[in-house]
Design a protein around this motif. Structure first.
Motif, PDB file in Angstrom:
ATOM      1  N   ALA A  28       0.833  -1.202   0.000  1.00  0.00           N
ATOM      2  CA  ALA A  28       0.000   0.000   0.000  1.00  0.00           C
ATOM      3  C   ALA A  28       0.871   1.257   0.000  1.00  0.00           C
ATOM      4  CB  ALA A  28      -0.935  -0.011   1.207  1.00  0.00           C
ATOM      5  N   LYS A  29       1.946   1.253   0.792  1.00  0.00           N
ATOM      6  CA  LYS A  29       2.865   2.398   0.804  1.00  0.00           C
ATOM      7  C   LYS A  29       3.511   2.568  -0.559  1.00  0.00           C
ATOM      8  CE  LYS A  29       4.218   2.545   5.672  1.00  0.00           C
ATOM      9  NZ  LYS A  29       5.356   2.398   6.600  1.00  0.00           N
ATOM     10  N   SER A  30       3.924   1.473  -1.155  1.00  0.00           N
ATOM     11  CA  SER A  30       4.537   1.528  -2.476  1.00  0.00           C
ATOM     12  C   SER A  30       3.570   2.115  -3.500  1.00  0.00           C
ATOM     13  CB  SER A  30       4.981   0.128  -2.897  1.00  0.00           C
ATOM     14  OG  SER A  30       5.493   0.140  -4.199  1.00  0.00           O
ATOM     15  N   GLU A  31       2.332   1.692  -3.446  1.00  0.00           N
ATOM     16  CA  GLU A  31       1.314   2.202  -4.366  1.00  0.00           C
ATOM     17  C   GLU A  31       1.062   3.704  -4.129  1.00  0.00           C
ATOM     18  OE1 GLU A  31      -0.886   2.086  -7.614  1.00  0.00           O
ATOM     19  OE2 GLU A  31       0.254   0.366  -6.856  1.00  0.00           O
ATOM     20  N   TYR A  32       1.039   4.123  -2.873  1.00  0.00           N
ATOM     21  CA  TYR A  32       0.857   5.536  -2.560  1.00  0.00           C
ATOM     22  C   TYR A  32       1.974   6.374  -3.173  1.00  0.00           C
ATOM     23  CZ  TYR A  32       0.982   9.958  -0.084  1.00  0.00           C
ATOM     24  OH  TYR A  32       1.031  11.305   0.212  1.00  0.00           O
TER      25      TYR A  32
END
Length: 144
Positions: A28-32
């Motif tokens: 999720a952090k990577s996608e953000y």
């Protein structure tokens, strides 16, 4: 960007999951950050237009010769700025002219010291160098 922070994004994406795993949080952090960088680059393209320039070997040689100790990018930015502002003398030209001006003043001092055993030739050289030095001063005043 619709999210104001990483935490807001994580709350919206992972909010439905009661206890997300480390792998889910990391994804999720990577996608953000992908979304954020995409948004950032889009905004940069809107604010600041970029152009790609191509130079042949002759032009590159001239750039290398004239740029002095500046980087090629600095030289090109200063050249464009000088062309847009209408200034006839760029920063690099001012540095070169400044060096020439200092050498000229040194020559004038040397001639004045040797004027004790002067001839008409020394006096004429001194007059011409002094006139040239005055022209440098006027050029620098006009360029500033």
């Amino acid at each position: 960007m619709q999210y104001k922070s990483l935490h807001e994004y994580l709350d919206s994406v992972l909010g439905a999951i009661s206890s997300p795993t480390n792998k889910q949080i990391k994804e999720a952090k990577s996608e953000y950050w992908k979304l954020w960088y995409r948004y950032y680059r889009k905004q940069q393209r809107k604010r600041r237009k970029e152009f790609t320039l191509g130079f042949d070997t002759k032009q590159l040689a001239e750039i290398q010769e004239q740029k002095g100790h500046h980087s090629t990018s600095d030289f090109l930015y200063q050249a464009v700025e000088a062309a847009l502002s209408g200034n006839g003398i760029s920063t690099m030209e001012k540095e070169s002219l400044g060096t020439i001006h200092q050498n000229l003043m040194h020559l004038i001092d040397l001639l004045e010291e040797q004027q004790e055993d002067s001839t008409n030739i020394h006096a004429e050289i001194l007059e011409r160098l002094t006139a040239l030095e005055k022209q440098f001063e006027i050029t620098f005043k006009d360029a500033s």
